[in-house]
Design a protein around this motif. Structure first.
Motif, mmCIF file in Angstrom:
data_model
loop_
_atom_site.group_PDB
_atom_site.id
_atom_site.type_symbol
_atom_site.label_atom_id
_atom_site.label_comp_id
_atom_site.label_asym_id
_atom_site.label_seq_id
_atom_site.Cartn_x
_atom_site.Cartn_y
_atom_site.Cartn_z
ATOM 1 N N THR A 150 -0.593 -85.804 51.179
ATOM 2 C CA THR A 150 -1.652 -85.849 50.390
ATOM 3 C C THR A 150 -2.034 -84.494 49.541
ATOM 4 N N ARG A 191 -8.571 -86.878 48.856
ATOM 5 C CA ARG A 191 -6.951 -86.716 48.700
ATOM 6 C C ARG A 191 -6.198 -87.878 48.076
ATOM 7 N N HIS A 224 7.269 -83.220 50.080
ATOM 8 C CA HIS A 224 6.012 -83.689 49.390
ATOM 9 C C HIS A 224 6.362 -85.419 49.241
ATOM 10 N N GLY A 246 -5.630 -82.551 48.074
ATOM 11 C CA GLY A 246 -7.063 -82.381 47.673
ATOM 12 C C GLY A 246 -7.197 -82.521 45.972
ATOM 13 N N SER A 253 -6.566 -77.159 55.706
ATOM 14 C CA SER A 253 -6.140 -78.714 55.705
ATOM 15 C C SER A 253 -5.039 -78.988 56.336
HETATM 16 C C1 HEM Z 1 6.647 -74.276 46.188
HETATM 17 C C2 HEM Z 1 6.524 -74.588 47.333
HETATM 18 C C3 HEM Z 1 5.249 -75.453 47.969
HETATM 19 C C4 HEM Z 1 4.084 -75.638 47.379
HETATM 20 C C5 HEM Z 1 3.558 -74.858 46.037
HETATM 21 C C6 HEM Z 1 3.363 -76.532 47.968
HETATM 22 C C7 HEM Z 1 1.995 -76.946 47.855
HETATM 23 C C8 HEM Z 1 1.253 -77.750 48.436
HETATM 24 C C9 HEM Z 1 -0.017 -78.365 48.213
HETATM 25 C C10 HEM Z 1 -0.787 -77.442 47.074
HETATM 26 C C11 HEM Z 1 -0.232 -79.089 49.075
HETATM 27 C C12 HEM Z 1 -1.746 -79.748 49.181
HETATM 28 C C13 HEM Z 1 -2.505 -79.269 50.018
HETATM 29 C C14 HEM Z 1 -4.058 -79.635 50.123
HETATM 30 O O1 HEM Z 1 -4.453 -80.027 49.259
HETATM 31 O O2 HEM Z 1 -4.484 -79.761 51.205
HETATM 32 C C15 HEM Z 1 0.935 -79.651 49.792
HETATM 33 C C16 HEM Z 1 0.862 -80.580 50.527
HETATM 34 C C17 HEM Z 1 2.015 -80.498 51.373
HETATM 35 N N1 HEM Z 1 3.212 -79.950 51.620
HETATM 36 FE FE1 HEM Z 1 3.649 -78.341 50.472
HETATM 37 N N2 HEM Z 1 4.065 -76.947 48.984
HETATM 38 C C18 HEM Z 1 5.157 -76.245 48.980
HETATM 39 C C19 HEM Z 1 6.378 -76.685 49.679
HETATM 40 C C20 HEM Z 1 6.260 -77.156 51.025
HETATM 41 C C21 HEM Z 1 7.612 -77.275 51.847
HETATM 42 C C22 HEM Z 1 8.588 -76.586 51.956
HETATM 43 C C23 HEM Z 1 7.201 -78.242 52.672
HETATM 44 C C24 HEM Z 1 7.851 -78.851 53.941
HETATM 45 C C25 HEM Z 1 9.069 -78.961 54.198
HETATM 46 C C26 HEM Z 1 5.915 -78.852 52.341
HETATM 47 C C27 HEM Z 1 4.959 -79.988 52.805
HETATM 48 C C28 HEM Z 1 3.959 -80.342 52.509
HETATM 49 C C29 HEM Z 1 3.475 -81.662 52.944
HETATM 50 C C30 HEM Z 1 3.963 -82.628 54.127
HETATM 51 C C31 HEM Z 1 2.174 -81.989 52.583
HETATM 52 C C32 HEM Z 1 1.196 -82.935 52.789
HETATM 53 C C33 HEM Z 1 0.106 -82.357 53.758
HETATM 54 C C34 HEM Z 1 -0.944 -83.449 54.252
HETATM 55 O O3 HEM Z 1 -1.180 -84.386 53.711
HETATM 56 O O4 HEM Z 1 -1.647 -83.223 55.055
HETATM 57 N N3 HEM Z 1 5.513 -78.302 51.384
HETATM 58 N N4 HEM Z 1 1.804 -78.683 49.729
#
Ligand code: HEM
Length: 326
Positions: A195, A239, A191, A197, A97
């Protein structure tokens, strides 16, 4: 004769210096301004490519921010996530994704025209991640540059933190990359954009840990809202914003949502349940304008993350195209 002696002396001195540096483990580190003479317009080229893509699709902002995280946590920030092909990192489930690969490819094409064989794809991604934060309302920071691109990208290496992870596991995963608890909370604050899913978190809102009820950490008024967006047998790929009410804006509303029990992912909401991580969220929110603290701290932790296991020296290359090794 004298000249031969002199050049021999210079060569030996140089070799000794290299050996001493290597022995001390001091390979050249990325630094701000690395391309100052070799590609002076690198930052403005990347910025303008990111800006123009963002104008046609706002979803590339979260896509690129997340892509940089997924790059750095697997084999270091070496652009390995960008490589296409069967069994590359891109084919691993959490990366299916990801969005915005075309932005990095586009920036690379333009950079190859201005300064061929000079700027690594890993650096382009680090710059683009900084730029999407700025262009969505966040604070900017200076990105150290000079990473090399890796030559290996394997789906089987992808072992990223999971949305079901409790805080101790999240802390461990970040500590393994030399990122402390402050960095963890700050970076997960990313975050504020994007979004997830329904399939990734839906259970939490219906049948948490097989209890037959939603996770008690969720604000009861938030439960029906998500249940209607993500019905139990509905489309798992629909999403929903990770930061309800402010999906496109880099701000502190995500942290406020954690405080009010409106975190979508279990791993996010858990940061409010754990006393140590909650104290960090509270410190951010304690200010009248929390972004004044969160913004610069985010840049500081992103800089740290962008230096995880970077390749310099002879262990990498400057790719000609970002989606394939040379
Ligand atoms: C414990 C750490 C983290 C976990 C468990 C985690 C988990 C997730 C999950 C499950 C999603 C949704 C994915 C999907 O359904 O397609 C997500 C989205 C996202 N994550 Fe994380 N994340 C973590 C750390 C981070 C970090 C460190 C960043 C950036 C600095 C980050 C940036 C993002 C962004 C911007 C999205 C949205 C993506 C989109 O809309 O295309 N995440 N994350």
């Amino acid at each position: 004769m004298d000249r031969a002696y002199n050049s021999g002396y210079v060569l030996i001195t140089f070799m000794v210096m290299v050996m001493v540096t290597a022995a001390a483990g001091q390979l050249p580190r990325p630094r701000v301004g690395f391309y100052l003479s070799s590609c002076p317009n690198v930052e403005s080229i990347v910025r303008s490519v990111v800006r123009s893509h963002l104008q046609s699709d706002r979803r590339i902002a979260p896509g690129i921010l997340r892509m940089h995280f997924h790059d750095c946590f697997v084999r270091g920030c070496d652009g390995s996530v960008l490589i296409a092909g069967s069994n590359s990192e891109r084919t691993a489930v959490p990366n299916l994704s990801l969005r915005g690969f075309e932005v990095i490819d586009d920036a690379k094409t333009q950079l190859e025209a201005s300064c061929p064989n000079t700027v690594s794809c890993a650096d382009i991604l680090a710059l683009a991640a900084r730029d999407v934060v700025l262009l969505t309302g966040g604070t900017t920071w200076a990105v150290p540059l000079g990473r090399l691109d890796g030559r290996i990208s394997q789906a089987s290496d992808v072992n990223l933190p999971a949305p079901s992870d409790p805080v101790p596991v999240q802390k461990q995963d970040f500590a393994a990359k030399n990122l402390n608890t402050q960095d963890l909370v700050t970076l997960v604050g990313g975050h504020t954009l994007g979004t997830a899913g329904c399939g990734v978190f839906r259970n939490r809102f219906f049948n948490f840990n097989n209890t037959g009820s939603p996770d008690p950490a969720i604000n009861p008024t938030f439960v029906p809202q998500i249940q209607s967006q993500c019905p139990l047998n509905g489309d798992a790929t629909v999403r929903v914003p990770l930061d309800t009410g402010s999906v496109d804006r880099f701000d502190t509303s995500f942290l406020q949502n954690l405080r009010s029990g409106r975190g979508v992912l279990f791993s996010d909401q858990a940061l409010w349940s754990d006393p140590e991580t909650r104290a960090i969220v509270e410190r951010f929110l304690g200010l009248r304008l929390p972004i004044l603290l969160f913004g610069p701290e985010f840049g500081r932790s992103m800089t740290k993350m962008s230096l995880v296991e970077v390749k310099t020296g002879s262990d990498g290359e400057i790719r000609r195209v970002c989606s394939a090794v040379n």
